[in-house]
Design an enzyme around this catalytic site. Structure first.
Site, PDB file in Angstrom:
ATOM      1  N   ASP A   1       0.845  -1.196   0.000  1.00 15.79           N
ATOM      2  CA  ASP A   1       0.000   0.000   0.000  1.00 15.79           C
ATOM      3  C   ASP A   1       0.880   1.245   0.000  1.00 15.79           C
ATOM      4  OD1 ASP A   1      -2.510   1.444   0.173  1.00 15.79           O
ATOM      5  OD2 ASP A   1      -1.912   1.973   2.194  1.00 15.79           O
ATOM      6  N   SER A   2       0.267   2.364  -0.361  1.00 19.91           N
ATOM      7  CA  SER A   2       0.986   3.636  -0.352  1.00 19.91           C
ATOM      8  C   SER A   2       1.335   4.067   1.077  1.00 19.91           C
ATOM      9  CB  SER A   2       0.108   4.710  -0.992  1.00 19.91           C
ATOM     10  OG  SER A   2      -1.122   4.794  -0.293  1.00 19.91           O
TER      11      SER A   2
ATOM     12  N   CYS B   1      -3.844  -0.850  -2.344  1.00 18.43           N
ATOM     13  CA  CYS B   1      -4.115   0.558  -2.629  1.00 18.43           C
ATOM     14  C   CYS B   1      -4.985   0.718  -3.884  1.00 18.43           C
ATOM     15  CB  CYS B   1      -2.770   1.250  -2.854  1.00 18.43           C
ATOM     16  SG  CYS B   1      -2.895   3.005  -3.135  1.00 18.43           S
TER      17      CYS B   1
ATOM     18  N   GLU C   1      -6.767   9.441   9.092  1.00 20.37           N
ATOM     19  CA  GLU C   1      -5.455   9.220   9.713  1.00 20.37           C
ATOM     20  C   GLU C   1      -5.288  10.067  10.963  1.00 20.37           C
ATOM     21  OE1 GLU C   1      -2.078   9.181   7.119  1.00 20.37           O
ATOM     22  OE2 GLU C   1      -2.939   7.575   5.903  1.00 20.37           O
TER      23      GLU C   1
ATOM     24  N   CYS D   1     -11.155   3.018  -1.624  1.00 18.42           N
ATOM     25  CA  CYS D   1      -9.958   3.543  -0.958  1.00 18.42           C
ATOM     26  C   CYS D   1      -9.727   2.734   0.316  1.00 18.42           C
ATOM     27  CB  CYS D   1     -10.150   5.021  -0.605  1.00 18.42           C
ATOM     28  SG  CYS D   1      -8.787   5.737   0.328  1.00 18.42           S
TER      29      CYS D   1
ATOM     30  N   HIS E   1      -8.808   3.515   3.181  1.00 22.93           N
ATOM     31  CA  HIS E   1      -9.173   4.113   4.470  1.00 22.93           C
ATOM     32  C   HIS E   1     -10.669   4.090   4.800  1.00 22.93           C
ATOM     33  CE1 HIS E   1      -5.143   5.579   3.941  1.00 22.93           C
ATOM     34  NE2 HIS E   1      -5.158   6.282   5.059  1.00 22.93           N
TER      35      HIS E   1
HETATM   36  N1  DGL Z   1      -4.095   3.904  -0.219  1.00 24.87           N
HETATM   37  C1  DGL Z   1      -4.715   4.962  -0.974  1.00 24.87           C
HETATM   38  C2  DGL Z   1      -5.899   4.403  -1.760  1.00 24.87           C
HETATM   39  O1  DGL Z   1      -6.454   3.364  -1.428  1.00 24.87           O
HETATM   40  C3  DGL Z   1      -5.139   6.118  -0.086  1.00 24.87           C
HETATM   41  C4  DGL Z   1      -3.976   6.915   0.476  1.00 24.87           C
HETATM   42  C5  DGL Z   1      -3.151   7.608  -0.597  1.00 24.87           C
HETATM   43  O2  DGL Z   1      -3.660   8.532  -1.251  1.00 24.87           O
HETATM   44  O3  DGL Z   1      -2.002   7.221  -0.757  1.00 24.87           O
HETATM   45  O4  DGL Z   1      -6.280   4.975  -2.741  1.00 24.87           O
END
Ligand code: DGL
Length: 270
Positions: free
Chosen positions: A6-7, A69, A157, A189, A191
């Site tokens: 993930d990012s 992600c 977050e 997403c 989150h």
């Molecule tokens: N993990 C990213 C997503 O699911 C969200 C956080 C980011 O923008 O890096 O799109």
């Protein structure tokens, strides 16, 4: 091992689903916390960062990769698929399949001839229009409405899960989708599952909710059941490893909170 990329730390919501649905497998996680968020970046950069991250997981012993992600899955999957030689799972297709199925089976507005799916995600995910294209190319019976919700990642977050401000912003983002009278909403997403209840309240209880992170884990489960040779290669056990490219006490805290268990984030240099 199952590599999860993930990012940042948002992908832990997908790890949580793996713990629930495929609890026997050992996880190797990498979150690019030094360069997060990806959601406001351009495709070139997202592709480059993702390739580095996935190569790191492969070097560490991952035999399968889940791209947790949504941003990476939307923008870089086709590119990554050409470069990576091991099985690579993205979150978009499983969510699309589930959303079509549930919308046609259980629409909120059954009398309408053309059903409606809403999608929320980062700016990069929404700008890619991938959900819209995939769904509308697959069926003429569904129209897709999408809305970028870039403020939600930082709010989540920050732990502002129940604040008035967050409720207002969620309501504002969902307003055009509510106005469009969607039958189903895709949480595109990492989150958003953290505030799933709030989203449910704001969009309306009878709207179906599809969590892309959950759907990819069901897809992986099916894949492992019919590809026993790959499944055998994966290590079982609970010696999970969680790597990040930057470590702060805040990230460590939310990681424990989101996973509802104590884990140790380890900092590495890519
Ligand atoms: N993990 C990213 C997503 O699911 C969200 C956080 C980011 O923008 O890096 O799109």
């Amino acid at each position: 091992m199952i590599g999860v990329f993930d990012s940042g730390i948002g992908g832990l919501t997908v790890v949580k689903k793996i713990f629930e649905i495929l609890p026997e497998y050992q996880i190797l996680y990498f979150g690019d916390t030094a360069r997060t968020p990806y959601g406001n970046r351009g495709a070139e950069v997202i592709k480059r960062y993702s390739l580095e991250a996935i190569n790191f997981l492969i070097k560490k012993g991952a035999k399968i990769i889940i791209i947790a992600c949504n941003t990476v899955s939307s923008v870089a999957y086709d590119f990554l698929k050409q470069k990576i030689k091991i099985p690579l799972f993205e979150v978009v297709t499983p969510a699309v399949e589930k959303a079509i199925e549930i919308t046609l089976k259980n629409p909120k507005y059954p009398k309408r001839a053309v059903k409606r799916i809403g999608v929320i995600g980062t700016r990069a995910t929404i700008d890619s229009k991938i959900y819209k294209k995939l769904i509308e190319n697959k069926t003429t019976k569904i129209k897709v409405f999408q809305k970028a919700a870039p403020l939600l990642v930082p709010l989540i977050e920050e732990g502002w899960l129940k604040r008035m401000e967050t409720k207002r912003i969620v309501k504002k983002y969902l307003y055009p989708l509510k106005f469009a009278q969607i039958d189903t909403l895709i949480l595109a997403c990492t989150h958003y599952p953290i505030i799933k209840n709030l989203i449910k309240i704001k969009i309306g209880k009878r709207v179906n909710i599809v969590d892309s992170g959950e759907e990819v884990v069901y897809k992986l489960k099916k894949y492992l059941e019919s590809n026993s040779a790959v499944a055998k290669e994966l290590i079982k056990g609970n010696q999970h490893k969680f790597f990040v490219s930057d470590l702060t006490s805040h990230n460590q805290q939310i990681a424990n909170y989101w996973l509802q268990r104590k884990i140790k984030l380890e900092k590495i240099n890519l």
